[in-house]
Design a protein around this motif. Structure first.
Motif, PDB file in Angstrom:
ATOM      1  N   ARG A 121       0.844  -1.199   0.000  1.00 59.67           N
ATOM      2  CA  ARG A 121       0.000   0.000   0.000  1.00 59.67           C
ATOM      3  C   ARG A 121       0.882   1.252   0.000  1.00 59.67           C
ATOM      4  O   ARG A 121       2.075   1.203   0.282  1.00 59.67           O
ATOM      5  N   LEU A 122       0.263   2.381  -0.317  1.00 55.65           N
ATOM      6  CA  LEU A 122       0.992   3.641  -0.423  1.00 55.65           C
ATOM      7  C   LEU A 122       0.959   4.403   0.898  1.00 55.65           C
ATOM      8  O   LEU A 122       0.023   4.285   1.683  1.00 55.65           O
ATOM      9  N   GLN A 123       2.000   5.187   1.091  1.00 54.56           N
ATOM     10  CA  GLN A 123       2.062   6.112   2.225  1.00 54.56           C
ATOM     11  C   GLN A 123       1.974   7.536   1.663  1.00 54.56           C
ATOM     12  O   GLN A 123       2.646   7.873   0.689  1.00 54.56           O
ATOM     13  N   VAL A 124       1.138   8.359   2.299  1.00 63.05           N
ATOM     14  CA  VAL A 124       0.935   9.735   1.833  1.00 63.05           C
ATOM     15  C   VAL A 124       1.249  10.708   2.962  1.00 63.05           C
ATOM     16  O   VAL A 124       0.687  10.608   4.056  1.00 63.05           O
ATOM     17  N   LYS A 125       2.148  11.644   2.676  1.00 61.54           N
ATOM     18  CA  LYS A 125       2.493  12.679   3.654  1.00 61.54           C
ATOM     19  C   LYS A 125       2.295  14.062   3.038  1.00 61.54           C
ATOM     20  O   LYS A 125       2.546  14.268   1.842  1.00 61.54           O
ATOM     21  N   VAL A 126       1.848  14.996   3.862  1.00 61.76           N
ATOM     22  CA  VAL A 126       1.749  16.397   3.460  1.00 61.76           C
ATOM     23  C   VAL A 126       2.516  17.215   4.491  1.00 61.76           C
ATOM     24  O   VAL A 126       2.238  17.127   5.696  1.00 61.76           O
ATOM     25  N   ASN A 127       3.499  17.950   4.016  1.00 57.91           N
ATOM     26  CA  ASN A 127       4.369  18.744   4.884  1.00 57.91           C
ATOM     27  C   ASN A 127       4.982  17.900   5.997  1.00 57.91           C
ATOM     28  O   ASN A 127       5.087  18.313   7.156  1.00 57.91           O
ATOM     29  N   THR A 133       7.508  13.418  -5.166  1.00 55.69           N
ATOM     30  CA  THR A 133       7.280  14.629  -4.384  1.00 55.69           C
ATOM     31  C   THR A 133       6.603  15.672  -5.262  1.00 55.69           C
ATOM     32  O   THR A 133       7.016  15.905  -6.402  1.00 55.69           O
ATOM     33  N   ILE A 134       5.564  16.298  -4.729  1.00 53.72           N
ATOM     34  CA  ILE A 134       4.814  17.308  -5.473  1.00 53.72           C
ATOM     35  C   ILE A 134       4.655  18.538  -4.593  1.00 53.72           C
ATOM     36  O   ILE A 134       4.227  18.447  -3.435  1.00 53.72           O
ATOM     37  N   TYR A 135       5.003  19.699  -5.139  1.00 53.83           N
ATOM     38  CA  TYR A 135       4.748  20.969  -4.467  1.00 53.83           C
ATOM     39  C   TYR A 135       3.549  21.627  -5.150  1.00 53.83           C
ATOM     40  O   TYR A 135       3.591  21.919  -6.342  1.00 53.83           O
ATOM     41  N   SER A 136       2.498  21.857  -4.383  1.00 52.49           N
ATOM     42  CA  SER A 136       1.290  22.455  -4.951  1.00 52.49           C
ATOM     43  C   SER A 136       1.535  23.922  -5.309  1.00 52.49           C
ATOM     44  O   SER A 136       2.085  24.682  -4.512  1.00 52.49           O
ATOM     45  N   ARG A 137       1.112  24.289  -6.506  1.00 53.44           N
ATOM     46  CA  ARG A 137       1.125  25.692  -6.927  1.00 53.44           C
ATOM     47  C   ARG A 137      -0.324  26.159  -7.109  1.00 53.44           C
ATOM     48  O   ARG A 137      -0.624  26.951  -7.989  1.00 53.44           O
ATOM     49  N   MET A 138      -1.199  25.609  -6.251  1.00 52.29           N
ATOM     50  CA  MET A 138      -2.623  25.953  -6.271  1.00 52.29           C
ATOM     51  C   MET A 138      -3.071  26.308  -4.860  1.00 52.29           C
ATOM     52  O   MET A 138      -2.618  25.715  -3.890  1.00 52.29           O
ATOM     53  N   ARG A 139      -3.984  27.247  -4.757  1.00 56.57           N
ATOM     54  CA  ARG A 139      -4.598  27.529  -3.455  1.00 56.57           C
ATOM     55  C   ARG A 139      -5.727  26.558  -3.159  1.00 56.57           C
ATOM     56  O   ARG A 139      -6.133  26.395  -2.014  1.00 56.57           O
ATOM     57  N   GLN A 140      -6.222  25.902  -4.210  1.00 54.77           N
ATOM     58  CA  GLN A 140      -7.335  24.968  -4.043  1.00 54.77           C
ATOM     59  C   GLN A 140      -6.994  23.628  -4.690  1.00 54.77           C
ATOM     60  O   GLN A 140      -7.700  23.139  -5.564  1.00 54.77           O
ATOM     61  N   GLY A 141      -5.886  23.054  -4.232  1.00 51.87           N
ATOM     62  CA  GLY A 141      -5.528  21.723  -4.683  1.00 51.87           C
ATOM     63  C   GLY A 141      -6.107  20.676  -3.742  1.00 51.87           C
ATOM     64  O   GLY A 141      -6.690  21.003  -2.704  1.00 51.87           O
ATOM     65  N   ALA A 142      -5.954  19.405  -4.104  1.00 47.89           N
ATOM     66  CA  ALA A 142      -6.495  18.349  -3.254  1.00 47.89           C
ATOM     67  C   ALA A 142      -5.875  16.999  -3.592  1.00 47.89           C
ATOM     68  O   ALA A 142      -5.388  16.781  -4.710  1.00 47.89           O
ATOM     69  N   LEU A 143      -5.902  16.121  -2.613  1.00 45.46           N
ATOM     70  CA  LEU A 143      -5.597  14.710  -2.814  1.00 45.46           C
ATOM     71  C   LEU A 143      -6.890  13.931  -2.607  1.00 45.46           C
ATOM     72  O   LEU A 143      -7.597  14.143  -1.618  1.00 45.46           O
ATOM     73  N   PHE A 144      -7.199  13.050  -3.543  1.00 45.17           N
ATOM     74  CA  PHE A 144      -8.371  12.176  -3.420  1.00 45.17           C
ATOM     75  C   PHE A 144      -7.847  10.751  -3.265  1.00 45.17           C
ATOM     76  O   PHE A 144      -7.111  10.254  -4.118  1.00 45.17           O
ATOM     77  N   ILE A 145      -8.237  10.108  -2.177  1.00 46.17           N
ATOM     78  CA  ILE A 145      -7.603   8.851  -1.765  1.00 46.17           C
ATOM     79  C   ILE A 145      -8.587   7.687  -1.819  1.00 46.17           C
ATOM     80  O   ILE A 145      -9.648   7.741  -1.174  1.00 46.17           O
ATOM     81  N   ASP A 146      -8.239   6.663  -2.593  1.00 41.59           N
ATOM     82  CA  ASP A 146      -9.091   5.476  -2.730  1.00 41.59           C
ATOM     83  C   ASP A 146     -10.532   5.856  -3.038  1.00 41.59           C
ATOM     84  O   ASP A 146     -11.479   5.410  -2.384  1.00 41.59           O
ATOM     85  N   GLY A 147     -10.706   6.704  -4.042  1.00 44.17           N
ATOM     86  CA  GLY A 147     -12.043   7.170  -4.405  1.00 44.17           C
ATOM     87  C   GLY A 147     -12.256   8.595  -3.933  1.00 44.17           C
ATOM     88  O   GLY A 147     -11.311   9.374  -3.809  1.00 44.17           O
ATOM     89  N   VAL A 164      -8.000  15.381   0.889  1.00 40.26           N
ATOM     90  CA  VAL A 164      -7.126  16.225   1.698  1.00 40.26           C
ATOM     91  C   VAL A 164      -6.911  17.530   0.947  1.00 40.26           C
ATOM     92  O   VAL A 164      -6.334  17.536  -0.149  1.00 40.26           O
ATOM     93  N   PRO A 165      -7.389  18.666   1.467  1.00 39.35           N
ATOM     94  CA  PRO A 165      -7.181  19.944   0.777  1.00 39.35           C
ATOM     95  C   PRO A 165      -5.715  20.361   0.810  1.00 39.35           C
ATOM     96  O   PRO A 165      -5.015  20.109   1.794  1.00 39.35           O
ATOM     97  N   LEU A 166      -5.279  21.003  -0.264  1.00 36.64           N
ATOM     98  CA  LEU A 166      -3.892  21.461  -0.366  1.00 36.64           C
ATOM     99  C   LEU A 166      -3.869  22.954  -0.666  1.00 36.64           C
ATOM    100  O   LEU A 166      -4.624  23.444  -1.509  1.00 36.64           O
ATOM    101  N   ASN A 167      -2.953  23.653   0.000  1.00 33.25           N
ATOM    102  CA  ASN A 167      -2.776  25.077  -0.240  1.00 33.25           C
ATOM    103  C   ASN A 167      -1.530  25.306  -1.097  1.00 33.25           C
ATOM    104  O   ASN A 167      -0.749  24.386  -1.348  1.00 33.25           O
ATOM    105  N   PHE A 168      -1.337  26.516  -1.537  1.00 30.43           N
ATOM    106  CA  PHE A 168      -0.159  26.873  -2.321  1.00 30.43           C
ATOM    107  C   PHE A 168       1.089  26.613  -1.483  1.00 30.43           C
ATOM    108  O   PHE A 168       1.193  27.039  -0.341  1.00 30.43           O
ATOM    109  N   GLY A 169       2.034  25.865  -2.031  1.00 34.18           N
ATOM    110  CA  GLY A 169       3.288  25.581  -1.340  1.00 34.18           C
ATOM    111  C   GLY A 169       3.315  24.304  -0.542  1.00 34.18           C
ATOM    112  O   GLY A 169       4.386  23.884  -0.076  1.00 34.18           O
ATOM    113  N   ASP A 170       2.177  23.643  -0.358  1.00 30.83           N
ATOM    114  CA  ASP A 170       2.170  22.395   0.396  1.00 30.83           C
ATOM    115  C   ASP A 170       3.004  21.331  -0.312  1.00 30.83           C
ATOM    116  O   ASP A 170       2.963  21.202  -1.535  1.00 30.83           O
TER     117      ASP A 170
END
Length: 288
Positions: free
Chosen positions: A145-151, A248-262, A267-273
C-alpha cells in the motif's frame, strides 16, 4: 489458517437505504416513474440480501463465531481472525483503511451491478474459499500500500488503490512542481494518478498505465492530460517507482487536493504544500 472468530461488514444498496429505510420521496418517486436509473434496484437488493444471508449461514455451518455490522456504523475492528466484506470494492476499500493485522476477504454481493475487482468470492464459492483457507490450500497475501504525507506528516491511512493529485474543481488546471530523485519539473495538467499494485488495473490504466503484479512492492504514476508548453520537454510523465523511492509534489494551487481510494477521503492542499507519496505504506493482509 485458523479461523475462530469472524466479522462480517456489509453495505446497503440504494433501494434498502433510501426507499425501505429512509423512505426518501425523491428516490420513491424515481422508482414509481420507472426511471431508467432504477432498473436494477430491486434485483440488486434481493441479490445482496441473499449473499449476506448465505455468508452468515456458511460461517455458522463451519462453527465460526461471527459478528455482523453495517459498514456505516463501524468505527474500529476488534479481535477477529477474518473480516469479510459483503458489498463491492467500495466496502472492501473502506474497511481496509481501519484494519489491523486481520485477514480481509471480499464477497461481491451483487455482480450484476458491481465490478468487485477486489472481491475474491461470491456467495456461490464462499464456502470453497473458506475451506481452502482453513486447510492451508489458499493463503492470504501481503498486499503493498501507499504512504501519503503532506508537509512531513501522514494525512491518510495506507492507500490500497490510488491517489489522485488534482485541483479541487474537476474543471480546474492542476499546477505544481514535481520531483523524482534529482529530476524536477513544473507542470500544468489535469492532475497525477499514483497507484498501488491493486489500483493499477483501475483508473490509472485508463489513463495510460499498465497492470502490475499484486504483491510487487512498488507504485505507478501517470500524469493526466499534460499541457504542452513551447520549448519544454517533459520527462516525468509516467513510470514505476520501487519501494523506498518517492514522488514529491509541491502544490502551486490555493485549491488543490488529494483524493484517496475514491472520493470519500480528500485532503485539501494550499499553495506551497509539499506532498510525498511512496510505496512504503503498511501492507494489507488479504485474500485476492
Amino acid at each position: 489458517m485458523r479461523i475462530d472468530k469472524a466479522l462480517v461488514v456489509y453495505n446497503k444498496p440504494l433501494y434498502q437505504l433510501h426507499v425501505l429505510e429512509q423512505k426518501d420521496p425523491h428516490y420513491i418517486g424515481l422508482l414509481k416513474k420507472k426511471h431508467p436509473t432504477t432498473r436494477l434496484w430491486r434485483a440488486v437488493h434481493a441479490m445482496h440480501q441473499e449473499t449476506l444471508e448465505g455468508v452468515q449461514r456458511t460461517l455458522e455451518l463451519l462453527g465460526i463465531e461471527t459478528d455482523t455490522v453495517f459498514r456505516g456504523q463501524l468505527k474500529k475492528i476488534g479481535n477477529y481472525d477474518l473480516v469479510v466484506t459483503v458489498g463491492g470494492d467500495g466496502t472492501f476499500l473502506d474497511i481496509s483503511h481501519i484494519l489491523g493485522n486481520q485477514v480481509l476477504l471480499g464477497v461481491n454481493s451483487a455482480p450484476i451491478d458491481s465490478t468487485g475487482a477486489l472481491c475474491r468470492a461470491r456467495v456461490g464459492d464462499f464456502l470453497t474459499v473458506l475451506v481452502e483457507l482453513i486447510a492451508g490450500k489458499r493463503r492470504p497475501q501481503w498486499i503493498p500500500r501507499l504512504q501519503v504525507k503532506v508537509n512531513g506528516k501522514a494525512v491518510a491511512p495506507p492507500v490500497l488503490n490510488e491517489v489522485l493529485f488534482a485541483n479541487q474543481s474537476s474543471a480546474g488546471t492542476a499546477r505544481y512542481r514535481v520531483l523524482i530523485g534529482k529530476t524536477a519539473e513544473e507542470q500544468k495538467s489535469s492532475g497525477i494518478w499514483i497507484a498501488a499494485p491493486t489500483g493499477s488495473t483501475a483508473a490509472i490504466r485508463s489513463a495510460g498505465g499498465k497492470p502490475m503484479p499484486l504483491t510487487k512492492p512498488a507504485m505507478q504514476y501517470v500524469v493526466r492530460e499534460l499541457f504542452p508548453e513551447p520549448g519544454k520537454r517533459f520527462r516525468i510523465r509516467k513510470g514505476i517507482l520501487p519501494k523506498g523511492k518517492k514522488l514529491t509534489i509541491y502544490s502551486r494551487m490555493r485549491q488543490g487536493a488529494l483524493f484517496i481510494d475514491g472520493n470519500k477521503i480528500s485532503v485539501p492542499l494550499n499553495f506551497g504544500d509539499k506532498v510525498e507519496i511512496s510505496a512504503d505504506g503498511k501492507p494489507l493482509r488479504a485474500v485476492l
